[in-house]
Design a protein around this motif. Structure first.
Motif, PDB file in Angstrom:
ATOM      1  N   LYS A 268      -4.216   5.598  -5.990  1.00  0.00           N
ATOM      2  CA  LYS A 268      -4.579   5.636  -4.558  1.00  0.00           C
ATOM      3  C   LYS A 268      -3.690   4.687  -3.757  1.00  0.00           C
ATOM      4  O   LYS A 268      -3.202   5.028  -2.675  1.00  0.00           O
ATOM      5  CB  LYS A 268      -6.051   5.234  -4.414  1.00  0.00           C
ATOM      6  N   GLU A 269      -3.475   3.491  -4.300  1.00  0.00           N
ATOM      7  CA  GLU A 269      -2.633   2.513  -3.608  1.00  0.00           C
ATOM      8  C   GLU A 269      -1.169   2.958  -3.579  1.00  0.00           C
ATOM      9  O   GLU A 269      -0.477   2.759  -2.591  1.00  0.00           O
ATOM     10  CB  GLU A 269      -2.750   1.142  -4.286  1.00  0.00           C
ATOM     11  N   LEU A 270      -0.710   3.564  -4.668  1.00  0.00           N
ATOM     12  CA  LEU A 270       0.690   3.996  -4.740  1.00  0.00           C
ATOM     13  C   LEU A 270       0.988   5.156  -3.796  1.00  0.00           C
ATOM     14  O   LEU A 270       2.032   5.177  -3.161  1.00  0.00           O
ATOM     15  CB  LEU A 270       1.044   4.397  -6.174  1.00  0.00           C
ATOM     16  N   VAL A 271       0.080   6.125  -3.687  1.00  0.00           N
ATOM     17  CA  VAL A 271       0.351   7.246  -2.779  1.00  0.00           C
ATOM     18  C   VAL A 271       0.263   6.813  -1.324  1.00  0.00           C
ATOM     19  O   VAL A 271       0.883   7.422  -0.458  1.00  0.00           O
ATOM     20  CB  VAL A 271      -0.569   8.474  -3.012  1.00  0.00           C
ATOM     21  N   GLY A 272      -0.471   5.739  -1.073  1.00  0.00           N
ATOM     22  CA  GLY A 272      -0.535   5.194   0.282  1.00  0.00           C
ATOM     23  C   GLY A 272       0.821   4.709   0.763  1.00  0.00           C
ATOM     24  O   GLY A 272       1.053   4.566   1.967  1.00  0.00           O
ATOM     25  N   CYS A 273       1.728   4.472  -0.176  1.00  0.00           N
ATOM     26  CA  CYS A 273       3.087   4.046   0.165  1.00  0.00           C
ATOM     27  C   CYS A 273       3.952   5.233   0.600  1.00  0.00           C
ATOM     28  O   CYS A 273       5.028   5.052   1.154  1.00  0.00           O
ATOM     29  CB  CYS A 273       3.766   3.392  -1.045  1.00  0.00           C
ATOM     30  N   ILE A 274       3.495   6.457   0.287  1.00  0.00           N
ATOM     31  CA  ILE A 274       4.302   7.651   0.580  1.00  0.00           C
ATOM     32  C   ILE A 274       3.936   8.214   1.950  1.00  0.00           C
ATOM     33  O   ILE A 274       4.766   8.402   2.819  1.00  0.00           O
ATOM     34  CB  ILE A 274       4.084   8.731  -0.504  1.00  0.00           C
ATOM     35  N   ALA A 275       2.667   8.501   2.122  1.00  0.00           N
ATOM     36  CA  ALA A 275       2.180   9.045   3.392  1.00  0.00           C
ATOM     37  C   ALA A 275       0.668   8.856   3.443  1.00  0.00           C
ATOM     38  O   ALA A 275       0.028   8.701   2.415  1.00  0.00           O
ATOM     39  CB  ALA A 275       2.531  10.532   3.513  1.00  0.00           C
ATOM     40  N   LYS A 276       0.138   8.891   4.635  1.00  0.00           N
ATOM     41  CA  LYS A 276      -1.307   8.693   4.786  1.00  0.00           C
ATOM     42  C   LYS A 276      -2.069   9.947   4.344  1.00  0.00           C
ATOM     43  O   LYS A 276      -1.563  11.053   4.447  1.00  0.00           O
ATOM     44  CB  LYS A 276      -1.642   8.385   6.249  1.00  0.00           C
ATOM     45  N   ASP A 277      -3.307   9.733   3.933  1.00  0.00           N
ATOM     46  CA  ASP A 277      -4.260  10.811   3.652  1.00  0.00           C
ATOM     47  C   ASP A 277      -3.894  11.728   2.490  1.00  0.00           C
ATOM     48  O   ASP A 277      -4.402  12.835   2.385  1.00  0.00           O
ATOM     49  CB  ASP A 277      -4.511  11.674   4.904  1.00  0.00           C
ATOM     50  N   ILE A 278      -2.972  11.301   1.626  1.00  0.00           N
ATOM     51  CA  ILE A 278      -2.747  12.062   0.390  1.00  0.00           C
ATOM     52  C   ILE A 278      -3.843  11.654  -0.576  1.00  0.00           C
ATOM     53  O   ILE A 278      -4.106  10.471  -0.757  1.00  0.00           O
ATOM     54  CB  ILE A 278      -1.360  11.756  -0.240  1.00  0.00           C
ATOM     55  N   GLU A 279      -4.502  12.619  -1.183  1.00  0.00           N
ATOM     56  CA  GLU A 279      -5.612  12.322  -2.092  1.00  0.00           C
ATOM     57  C   GLU A 279      -5.191  12.510  -3.541  1.00  0.00           C
ATOM     58  O   GLU A 279      -5.044  13.639  -4.002  1.00  0.00           O
ATOM     59  CB  GLU A 279      -6.808  13.234  -1.782  1.00  0.00           C
TER      60      GLU A 279
END
Length: 222
Positions: A46-57
């Motif tokens: 969850k923390e790592l995908v937050g680095c890519i773009a918002k709201d990716i689940e």
């Protein structure tokens, strides 16, 4: 240590392996530890995908469980991508591969924990995660930024907590396909971090303004 791998892993797949002693009591601790470990990996994703773009689940899916040594085969996948420009299967697979590589890099750093993890170790880990973002193409998907250090430390703590819930005789490993090679790494039940690192991520002073409500009795004039 195990060298032969029985099952080929996909790039977005990983495996938690628990070698356990059948003569030990309290087997429930193994499964409690595995559950906490998976929760730790879910937080990390969850923390790592937050680095890519918002709201990716991101979610972790269960692929298989094998007995002997308990092997839990899991997959890092993306459930939803709100951004229309990112909605295709290749992107989901790219992100899944990145998440597995980043988790392996994090565990590799934790594996060097003979001495407390220093600022240098965290800098190297953050650079490695960014390098994986470039290799997999993740950094081209959106406005990729390095993960927050406090998130990395919390991820490490949650993962360690999972292993520490197991019995002293249980041996826990993480297996994944990294650069087309099956890699197996032991996960320690202990985590030591240099004071300078913990001080740097808790440097903001937190002031607690406590609201006190006083009950005042009416004056009795009678």
């Amino acid at each position: 240590g195990r060298i032969m791998i029985e099952k080929d892993l996909d790039n977005n797949q990983f495996c938690i392996i628990v070698d356990y002693d059948k003569t030990e009591s309290k087997p429930e601790q193994i499964f409690l530890g595995i559950a906490t470990l998976i929760e730790g990996f879910q937080y990390t994703d969850k923390e790592l995908v937050g680095c890519i773009a918002k709201d990716i689940e991101p979610i972790i899916m269960l692929d298989d469980i094998e007995q002997g040594s308990i092997k839990v085969y899991l997959r890092s996948v993306i459930e939803s991508i709100p951004d229309e420009g990112l909605k295709n299967c290749d992107v989901k697979r790219i992100i899944g591969e990145f998440l597995v590589k980043a988790k392996y890099a994090l565990l590799k750093t934790m594996d060097k924990n003979d001495t407390p993890l220093t600022e240098t170790a965290f800098n190297e880990l953050e650079d490695k995660i960014s390098k994986h973002a470039e290799e997999t193409g993740v950094s081209e998907l959106g406005c990729y930024t390095k993960p927050k250090r406090e998130s990395i430390v919390k991820s490490m703590a949650l993962i360690t907590d999972g292993v520490s819930k197991m019995r002293a005789t249980d041996h826990v490993s993480f297996e994944a396909n990294i650069e087309d090679k099956e890699q197996l790494i032991w996960i320690s039940p202990k985590l030591e971090i240099d004071d300078a690192v913990t001080d740097s991520i808790t440097q903001d002073e937190i002031i607690n303004h406590q609201v006190v409500i006083l009950k005042i009795q009416k004056v009795d004039f009678i």
